[in-house]
Write an enzyme that holds these catalytic residues in place. Sequence first.
Site, mmCIF file in Angstrom:
data_model
loop_
_atom_site.group_PDB
_atom_site.id
_atom_site.type_symbol
_atom_site.label_atom_id
_atom_site.label_comp_id
_atom_site.label_asym_id
_atom_site.label_seq_id
_atom_site.Cartn_x
_atom_site.Cartn_y
_atom_site.Cartn_z
ATOM 1 N N SER A 70 0.835 -1.202 0.000
ATOM 2 C CA SER A 70 0.000 0.000 0.000
ATOM 3 C C SER A 70 0.867 1.248 0.000
ATOM 4 O O SER A 70 1.977 1.246 0.523
ATOM 5 C CB SER A 70 -0.885 0.025 1.240
ATOM 6 O OG SER A 70 -1.669 -1.132 1.311
HETATM 7 N N1 SAH Z 1 -0.142 -4.966 3.966
HETATM 8 C C1 SAH Z 1 0.408 -5.532 2.778
HETATM 9 C C2 SAH Z 1 -0.601 -5.429 1.649
HETATM 10 C C3 SAH Z 1 -0.404 -6.470 0.644
HETATM 11 S S1 SAH Z 1 -1.675 -6.539 -0.570
HETATM 12 C C4 SAH Z 1 1.699 -4.823 2.404
HETATM 13 O O1 SAH Z 1 1.888 -3.685 2.818
HETATM 14 O O2 SAH Z 1 2.517 -5.411 1.705
HETATM 15 C C5 SAH Z 1 -2.871 -7.552 0.196
HETATM 16 C C6 SAH Z 1 -2.430 -8.920 0.637
HETATM 17 O O3 SAH Z 1 -3.567 -9.614 1.101
HETATM 18 C C7 SAH Z 1 -1.809 -9.771 -0.470
HETATM 19 O O4 SAH Z 1 -0.575 -10.230 -0.063
HETATM 20 C C8 SAH Z 1 -2.825 -10.902 -0.623
HETATM 21 O O5 SAH Z 1 -2.241 -12.131 -0.991
HETATM 22 C C9 SAH Z 1 -3.430 -10.966 0.764
HETATM 23 N N2 SAH Z 1 -4.733 -11.604 0.857
HETATM 24 C C10 SAH Z 1 -5.805 -11.470 0.038
HETATM 25 N N3 SAH Z 1 -6.833 -12.234 0.450
HETATM 26 C C11 SAH Z 1 -6.407 -12.873 1.575
HETATM 27 C C12 SAH Z 1 -6.997 -13.822 2.473
HETATM 28 N N4 SAH Z 1 -8.256 -14.279 2.310
HETATM 29 N N5 SAH Z 1 -6.259 -14.271 3.503
HETATM 30 C C13 SAH Z 1 -4.993 -13.836 3.703
HETATM 31 N N6 SAH Z 1 -4.379 -12.958 2.887
HETATM 32 C C14 SAH Z 1 -5.065 -12.478 1.837
#
Ligand code: SAH
Length: 222
Positions: A70
């Site tokens: 993000s």
């Molecule tokens: N906070 C993270 C954001 C990554 S993007 C950062 O700063 O890097 C969102 C993340 O959520 C991705 O890695 C994706 O794989 C994960 N995600 C999506 N659906 C999910 C679920 N049901 N359970 C766990 N992780 C999930």
Amino acid sequence: MQSEALRGSGLLPAAARAEMINRLRRQGILRQDVLATMEKLPRHLFVDEAMANHAYSDMSLPIGFSQTISQPYIVARMTEVMLNQNVKLSKILEIGTGCGYQTMVLSKFADKVFTVERIKGLLDKTRQRFRDFSVNNIRNKFDDGMPGWDAYAPYDGIIVTAAAPELPQALARQLKIGGVMVLPIQARNKQILCRVERNQEGVHIEQLEPVQFVPLLNGVIK
Ligand code: SAH
């Protein structure tokens, strides 16, 4: 090595971070503790090396596996919303570990952060990063985070870093009374950042601002 990666921007990491903090202030981030934490954390070590010179820019960036870290403003904003509550943050649950940057920020404010990621390859890289930073209050799990993490519930705060089609009820149930969940919810063709507070009667949802996240998905990728 670290400054090498940032050479394209012409700034050393500390200078790039100071610039980012000034921008966050202009964007309305008020909490000094959040700004101070982000000023210390080397965000360029959380993104691919080819992207390191953009690490402190006002944008989300690819972290592999079609996922994104993000933008700094969103991390700061979600952390601020999480901290602006009355309960002491002893346990926080994060769904969507990604590269672990938001996790690391939260780990400075809570006794313990529990984080769940559904993409194994991504989490493996992030686990190494947590080891490199020698953090000892983050516990992570490779799993689908939709059902939450029952073993350690209830949580004082829950943060979801991927857009949910609606409020995930399982997560709401794992929130303490008085606890706050921060998450993007998909509403028709736009996503809204929401603050959800659990009280004796149920939950109170407050819409904050439009955002753009990758979707929260079911199942895992091994
Ligand atoms: N906070 C993270 C954001 C990554 S993007 C950062 O700063 O890097 C969102 C993340 O959520 C991705 O890695 C994706 O794989 C994960 N995600 C999506 N659906 C999910 C679920 N049901 N359970 C766990 N992780 C999930």
